[in-house]
Enzyme design. Sequence first.
Site, PDB file in Angstrom:
ATOM      1  CB  SER A 184      -0.960   0.007   1.189  1.00 39.06           C
ATOM      2  OG  SER A 184      -0.238  -0.042   2.404  1.00 39.06           O
ATOM      3  CG  HIS A 212      -4.113  -1.092  -1.440  1.00 42.28           C
ATOM      4  ND1 HIS A 212      -4.648   0.166  -1.602  1.00 42.28           N
ATOM      5  CD2 HIS A 212      -3.855  -1.213  -0.118  1.00 42.28           C
ATOM      6  CE1 HIS A 212      -4.706   0.785  -0.433  1.00 42.28           C
ATOM      7  NE2 HIS A 212      -4.227  -0.033   0.485  1.00 42.28           N
ATOM      8  CE  LYS A 243      -7.312  -0.206   1.581  1.00 44.08           C
ATOM      9  NZ  LYS A 243      -7.807  -0.819   2.821  1.00 44.08           N
TER      10      LYS A 243
END
Length: 395
Positions: A184, A212, A243
């Site tokens: 990240s 991610h 996310k």
Amino acid sequence: MSNVHELTFLKEKIQELKDQGVYRNLPVLETASEAEVILNGKKVINLSSNNYLGFANHPRLKKASIEAVEKYGAGAGAVRTIIGNMKIHEDLETILAKFKREEAAFMYQSGFNCNAGTIQAVTEAGDIIISDELNHASIIDGSRLSKADRGIYKHSDMDSLEEVLKKNRDKYKNILIITDGVFSMDGDIAKLPEIVELAEKYGAMTYVDDAHGSGVLGESGRGTVDHFKLHGRVDFSIGTLSKAIGVIGGYVAGSQTMYEWLSHRARPVLFSTTMTPASAGAIIEAITMLMESTEYTDRLWDNANYFKEKLGKLGFNTGHSETPITPVIIGDEAKTMEFSKKLMDKGVFVSGIVFPTVPKGTGRLRCMVTAAHTKDQLDEAVRIFELVGKEMGIL
């Protein structure tokens, strides 16, 4: 009366933060999470959210969320194992498994919960967890909750990993290798094919935290396992729903065996009320949208490449990112925070990230480009970056 309730020891620690210049107040967002927002009363271009696909405020997700509330209520009312397991939660797991091209998917209330619950459930005393040194805080905490021993290998260094495997193979019953799919802070991708080969060579299990990578890599955002075509060879594939998916929650995709065991032993699920129906409804809609089309992930990558190229041409150090995460590495901690503040004053919000989140001397602004940004907004952000860069003598 004793002054124990004054919490003097915490007041002293808070003062230390102020003395070091790292004390902060929480920023207050006054609009939905979008490409442009009102933050602390000021209109700014937002380059700091994990809302990769622009789903957090998408009309289809909002509509699905409202419909779920109308049908199932505001809360699930209990833990899953008692009476909190609603049909909408089952539907969510079914579509997640299909999307991930795996036998099963087991959901949690958050991505952090997912690591805290899964790692301790699948390892025990007599096992060892081998972790990349740059793995996320939730993996570190999840590993601490396990009774297994822990080993660390150098970041994405396969010789280092093999060395740790060689040294420990005969001493332990089970070995679990854990890596982030996308790291990240730098935006680099794990060397998953090599990790899986080493795991198979030494009879170890693999565990990928794809926070991610979810909604970003692979076909229409199916993640790093899909990106490298490693289906069936990664035992635990962790995804986040907070996310790119734009809501909240986490899940593990893998085998039916994994699913059955976690439903008996995943502590955050056994001891905490299930995800709200509104969240489940919105997530189902998000996954449906990704299965319909690659337009969202295509736009994300187009924007990310556009922005990265423009910043690079100006001479900023954007590190070794292979994903839409674009670090602008400044180095000095105080300078990094000053850069962030000057950008904010001129209309761009990018939070500065410094030690202890990243090593000392590698302070950076982590730019998160999304599918929702327009080229005009990205051009304006680049223009402001150039202004501040020149003003501070960084360019």
